[in-house]
Design an enzyme around this catalytic site. Sequence first.
Site, short mmCIF file in Angstrom:
data_model
loop_
_atom_site.label_atom_id
_atom_site.label_comp_id
_atom_site.label_asym_id
_atom_site.label_seq_id
_atom_site.Cartn_x
_atom_site.Cartn_y
_atom_site.Cartn_z
CG ASP A 103 -0.26 -0.20 2.54
OD1 ASP A 103 0.79 -0.87 2.58
OD2 ASP A 103 -0.77 0.32 3.56
CD GLU A 169 3.29 -1.49 7.56
OE1 GLU A 169 3.54 -1.61 8.76
OE2 GLU A 169 3.42 -0.41 6.95
NI NI Z 1 6.56 1.04 5.43
#
Ligand code: NI
Length: 435
Positions: A103, A169
Amino acid sequence: MKNLFTFIFSVAILHSFAQVNPKLQTKIDQQASELEANVIQWRRHFHEFPELSNREVKTGAYIAEHLKKLGLEVQYPVAKTGVVALLKGAKPGPVIALRADIDALPVTERNSLPFASKVKTTYNEQETGVMHACGHDTHTAILMGVAEILSKNKADLKGTVKFIFQPAEEGAPAGEEGGAALMVKEGVLENPKVDVIFGMHIISISPLGVITYKPAGMMAAADWFSIKVKGRQAHGSSPWMSIDPIVVSAQIISGLQTIVSRQTDLTKEAAVITVGRIQSGIRENIIPEEAVMAGTIRTLDVEMQDKIHEKIRLTATKIAESAGATAEVSIDKKFPLTYNDPALTEKMVPSLVRAAGKEKVMQIPAITGSEDFSEYQKKVPGLFFFVGAMPPNQDPSTVPSHHTPDFMIDESALLTGLKAMLNVTLEYMYLPANK
Ligand code: NI
């Protein structure tokens, strides 16, 4: 007690079976070098078309297509937009998971790279650019490269490699599940059961090509908090009619600063409290009713974490109370401590040295950044390491950090990352205990 002969004999056996064939290692290193240009190309593609957490739809599809072409068993989507793929080696052995996060962030890129992101979106009700400002584009490209090279060497692989391309994440949008926790919840560590997991992070502020790591606690636990202060609305000209939530919030923010600076034993471990967002009011001459602030807490010790949470609640509610306002505190435990299994770390350091060179692998002190890789490490032993990517001729004290518009990496670090992940995987397969 074994006699000397048996001892020498078993050492000889261990040696003949325990290590990766050097020819295979050399071949794989060679293939890594040959694939470098492709990995860089993939990275540039992801960099140009970044997607925010839990919205990595095109990113996921792109990865899945690549893995399908390699003939892997591919599952997509997993945990919203993630991809999981299995590569079965020709010989029996352990199940090794390799993880990349995919991401990007709500940051507007500021450079003149031909593949700079022009993507725009609305995030938290604000217009913003979208940028791979943490380098997850490099992790994704590297793991695609690892998958391609290991697929070519199936005949020599012992065991199974599970490739985990993980969304979100950086944290799922409010009200959504996501990231490593959701991957684990959806069973990514089962079927087949994962024995060990490896992951890496590119670092723009550490020297190019240098791999750094720390056994045991390496990266901080991260918690998010929000404090809603409720006062009384009034005309801006007559504050005595109000309970001003903006002034109370300012006092709370100052109060929070003293938790780390004056109430925490910093000789034990570091800790951080940051207020990163504050919202209140609509117009110059209206004292609003409410103010909301939100921030993050970083700790490297579980006990200290609990104490800081308690003190945040106390500080906010008591300061609000003293002004006749109320403060509602909520704390959300986001990521646990990133914990590198010490025995595993020790075993794998030689692989890192093989990938980067002896002088380019070193231990570092713990850092206050966080990683949801820790969610996997809660369940199975794992090793997480950093790959330095600071562009040359930069001053380490002023080089743009992660999550900023000027974040920049030197792409030659991708080859180091690729080799490190390949070496670690291969060598783990051939460890004596994993026969
Ligand atoms: Ni990172």
